[in-house]
Design a protein around this motif. Structure first.
Motif, mmCIF file in Angstrom:
data_model
loop_
_atom_site.group_PDB
_atom_site.id
_atom_site.type_symbol
_atom_site.label_atom_id
_atom_site.label_comp_id
_atom_site.label_asym_id
_atom_site.label_seq_id
_atom_site.Cartn_x
_atom_site.Cartn_y
_atom_site.Cartn_z
ATOM 1 N N LEU A 177 0.820 -1.215 0.000
ATOM 2 C CA LEU A 177 0.000 0.000 0.000
ATOM 3 C C LEU A 177 0.852 1.263 0.000
ATOM 4 O O LEU A 177 0.624 2.153 -0.823
ATOM 5 C CB LEU A 177 -0.985 0.004 1.170
ATOM 6 C CG LEU A 177 -2.383 -0.535 0.829
ATOM 7 C CD1 LEU A 177 -2.356 -2.051 0.682
ATOM 8 C CD2 LEU A 177 -3.399 -0.121 1.890
ATOM 9 N N PRO A 178 1.835 1.393 0.904
ATOM 10 C CA PRO A 178 2.681 2.592 0.827
ATOM 11 C C PRO A 178 3.442 2.684 -0.490
ATOM 12 O O PRO A 178 3.628 3.784 -1.024
ATOM 13 C CB PRO A 178 3.643 2.418 2.009
ATOM 14 C CG PRO A 178 2.917 1.533 2.962
ATOM 15 C CD PRO A 178 2.154 0.585 2.097
ATOM 16 N N HIS A 179 3.873 1.548 -1.019
ATOM 17 C CA HIS A 179 4.629 1.565 -2.266
ATOM 18 C C HIS A 179 3.767 2.056 -3.428
ATOM 19 O O HIS A 179 4.236 2.845 -4.258
ATOM 20 C CB HIS A 179 5.166 0.164 -2.573
ATOM 21 C CG HIS A 179 5.928 0.085 -3.857
ATOM 22 N ND1 HIS A 179 7.218 0.554 -3.986
ATOM 23 C CD2 HIS A 179 5.566 -0.388 -5.092
ATOM 24 C CE1 HIS A 179 7.627 0.370 -5.233
ATOM 25 N NE2 HIS A 179 6.645 -0.202 -5.916
ATOM 26 N N LYS A 180 2.522 1.601 -3.489
ATOM 27 C CA LYS A 180 1.660 1.947 -4.625
ATOM 28 C C LYS A 180 0.853 3.223 -4.426
ATOM 29 O O LYS A 180 0.566 3.935 -5.387
ATOM 30 C CB LYS A 180 0.699 0.785 -4.919
ATOM 31 C CG LYS A 180 1.378 -0.456 -5.511
ATOM 32 C CD LYS A 180 1.906 -0.175 -6.914
ATOM 33 C CE LYS A 180 2.541 -1.407 -7.553
ATOM 34 N NZ LYS A 180 1.564 -2.398 -8.015
ATOM 35 N N LEU A 181 0.479 3.526 -3.178
ATOM 36 C CA LEU A 181 -0.422 4.653 -2.925
ATOM 37 C C LEU A 181 0.264 5.859 -2.291
ATOM 38 O O LEU A 181 -0.313 6.941 -2.271
ATOM 39 C CB LEU A 181 -1.570 4.213 -2.010
ATOM 40 C CG LEU A 181 -2.423 3.041 -2.484
ATOM 41 C CD1 LEU A 181 -3.469 2.711 -1.430
ATOM 42 C CD2 LEU A 181 -3.083 3.354 -3.813
ATOM 43 N N GLY A 182 1.465 5.676 -1.763
ATOM 44 C CA GLY A 182 2.123 6.728 -1.002
ATOM 45 C C GLY A 182 1.851 6.555 0.476
ATOM 46 O O GLY A 182 0.826 5.991 0.879
ATOM 47 N N LEU A 183 2.766 7.058 1.300
ATOM 48 C CA LEU A 183 2.681 6.825 2.739
ATOM 49 C C LEU A 183 1.413 7.381 3.365
ATOM 50 O O LEU A 183 0.739 6.713 4.149
ATOM 51 C CB LEU A 183 3.907 7.440 3.436
ATOM 52 C CG LEU A 183 5.227 6.701 3.293
ATOM 53 C CD1 LEU A 183 6.352 7.519 3.919
ATOM 54 C CD2 LEU A 183 5.143 5.330 3.958
ATOM 55 N N SER A 184 1.077 8.628 3.042
ATOM 56 C CA SER A 184 -0.033 9.290 3.720
ATOM 57 C C SER A 184 -1.349 8.567 3.497
ATOM 58 O O SER A 184 -2.059 8.215 4.449
ATOM 59 C CB SER A 184 -0.140 10.745 3.250
ATOM 60 O OG SER A 184 -1.218 11.392 3.894
ATOM 61 N N LEU A 185 -1.697 8.322 2.257
ATOM 62 C CA LEU A 185 -2.964 7.659 1.954
ATOM 63 C C LEU A 185 -2.956 6.217 2.452
ATOM 64 O O LEU A 185 -3.957 5.738 2.992
ATOM 65 C CB LEU A 185 -3.238 7.702 0.448
ATOM 66 C CG LEU A 185 -4.533 7.028 -0.027
ATOM 67 C CD1 LEU A 185 -5.748 7.619 0.676
ATOM 68 C CD2 LEU A 185 -4.674 7.165 -1.549
ATOM 69 N N ALA A 186 -1.832 5.523 2.292
ATOM 70 C CA ALA A 186 -1.753 4.134 2.749
ATOM 71 C C ALA A 186 -1.949 4.033 4.256
ATOM 72 O O ALA A 186 -2.689 3.171 4.743
ATOM 73 C CB ALA A 186 -0.412 3.535 2.354
ATOM 74 N N HIS A 187 -1.287 4.894 4.993
ATOM 75 C CA HIS A 187 -1.441 4.873 6.454
ATOM 76 C C HIS A 187 -2.878 5.174 6.849
ATOM 77 O O HIS A 187 -3.434 4.542 7.754
ATOM 78 C CB HIS A 187 -0.488 5.875 7.094
ATOM 79 C CG HIS A 187 0.949 5.451 7.028
ATOM 80 N ND1 HIS A 187 1.961 6.168 7.614
ATOM 81 C CD2 HIS A 187 1.542 4.382 6.453
ATOM 82 C CE1 HIS A 187 3.114 5.566 7.386
ATOM 83 N NE2 HIS A 187 2.876 4.488 6.687
ATOM 84 N N GLU A 188 -3.483 6.136 6.179
ATOM 85 C CA GLU A 188 -4.876 6.485 6.458
ATOM 86 C C GLU A 188 -5.792 5.295 6.192
ATOM 87 O O GLU A 188 -6.674 4.971 7.002
ATOM 88 C CB GLU A 188 -5.289 7.672 5.600
ATOM 89 C CG GLU A 188 -6.741 8.096 5.771
ATOM 90 C CD GLU A 188 -7.124 9.212 4.820
ATOM 91 O OE1 GLU A 188 -8.220 9.121 4.229
ATOM 92 O OE2 GLU A 188 -6.333 10.172 4.657
ATOM 93 N N MET A 189 -5.599 4.653 5.062
ATOM 94 C CA MET A 189 -6.465 3.523 4.706
ATOM 95 C C MET A 189 -6.332 2.388 5.714
ATOM 96 O O MET A 189 -7.336 1.788 6.121
ATOM 97 C CB MET A 189 -6.118 3.012 3.305
ATOM 98 C CG MET A 189 -6.505 3.945 2.177
ATOM 99 S SD MET A 189 -6.282 3.188 0.538
ATOM 100 C CE MET A 189 -7.757 2.171 0.449
ATOM 101 N N MET A 190 -5.099 2.083 6.114
ATOM 102 C CA MET A 190 -4.895 0.953 7.021
ATOM 103 C C MET A 190 -5.354 1.264 8.433
ATOM 104 O O MET A 190 -6.001 0.429 9.082
ATOM 105 C CB MET A 190 -3.428 0.539 7.001
ATOM 106 C CG MET A 190 -3.020 -0.186 5.724
ATOM 107 S SD MET A 190 -1.341 -0.866 5.758
ATOM 108 C CE MET A 190 -0.361 0.625 5.512
ATOM 109 N N LEU A 191 -5.029 2.447 8.941
ATOM 110 C CA LEU A 191 -5.376 2.771 10.327
ATOM 111 C C LEU A 191 -6.875 3.008 10.498
ATOM 112 O O LEU A 191 -7.462 2.599 11.499
ATOM 113 C CB LEU A 191 -4.599 4.005 10.786
ATOM 114 C CG LEU A 191 -3.116 3.762 11.095
ATOM 115 C CD1 LEU A 191 -2.366 5.085 11.193
ATOM 116 C CD2 LEU A 191 -2.957 2.964 12.378
#
Length: 249
Positions: free
Chosen positions: A146-160
């Motif tokens: 997710l961080p690799h494909k979406l970027g850290l900010s959006l990936a962290h938001e989606m997972m948390l």
């Protein structure tokens, strides 16, 4: 349901499509779907005529991720998500894979699609990394891809947050994928596949191996970390309660 759960068809010379169509279970990770997908990619791996794969679903579903029974088994410690490796099928496929996610991608189903070389989303469909909805930390390589494909900010938001996002919202958030109307996803994926199939297979295989080599090398460490996090978070009473109460909602 009519027809096989996994349908493999050669659309054009060099272009093979793998369609998930378990309408009864909405393309959740049943044993039949897992077996069918694994067999399909094994067949593709050994066919020198194929140059590109289109992985897709049916109607409004791409893949709905784990089954409730599967989550119960994870909670009880009977299995680990690594026992049935779906997440790296596209990554380890020697030829490029296009995830034509015309329908909803839920949890592990969304993650599986992100491991493809190309991703096409539908504006109307829902995409979510909703593991934390059930109280356990993400698996299937989510914390890596997710961080690799979406970027850290959006990936962290989606997972948390475990929130759901329409494709059109992800498009506004700047995801680096094509996002088109649902009915346009198959044609968009096919046109992309045609552009790839024009190239020599040996060149496609060689370049993909080079491009994804670092991902293949880094993924195992993240998988180990996710398994360790599951040992801390998965076997708790509130997780079982959430699996029973929230599944499918």
């Amino acid at each position: 349901m009519s027809g096989p759960i996994i349908e493999v068809s050669e659309l054009e010379a060099g272009i093979v499509q793998v369609r998930m169509q378990d309408r009864v279970n909405k393309n959740t990770f049943t044993d039949a779907l897992i077996h069918g997908l694994t067999a399909a990619f094994d067949q593709i791996r050994h066919c020198a005529d194929y140059k590109v794969v289109i992985l897709t679903g049916y109607d409004s579903y791409f893949s709905s991720g784990g089954t409730q029974a599967g989550l119960r088994e994870l909670f009880e410690g009977k299995v680990k998500f690594t026992d049935k490796d779906l997440y790296s099928l596209a990554l380890n496929c020697p030829i490029p894979v296009i995830a034509a996610m015309q329908g909803h991608g839920i949890g592990g189903g969304f993650v599986m699609g992100l491991f493809a070389d190309f991703v096409v989303l539908a504006r109307e469909s829902v995409y979510t990394a909703n593991f934390m909805k059930y109280g356990f930390t993400p698996g299937m390589g989510s914390t890596f891809i997710l961080p690799h494909k979406l970027g850290l900010s959006l990936a962290h938001e989606m997972m948390l947050s475990a929130a759901t996002y329409r494709g059109e919202e992800l498009q506004r958030r700047g995801v680096p994928f094509a996002v088109v109307p649902r009915e346009a996803v198959p044609q968009h994926a096919l046109e992309l596949a045609r552009s790839l199939a024009e190239k020599p297979r040996i060149s496609l295989v060689t370049l993909k191996s080079h491009l994804v080599g670092p991902l293949r090398a880094q993924l195992p460490a993240f998988i180990e970390q996710e398994i360790a996090m599951h040992e801390l978070t998965f076997h708790r009473p509130e997780v079982k309660e959430r699996i029973e109460a929230f599944f499918g909602n």
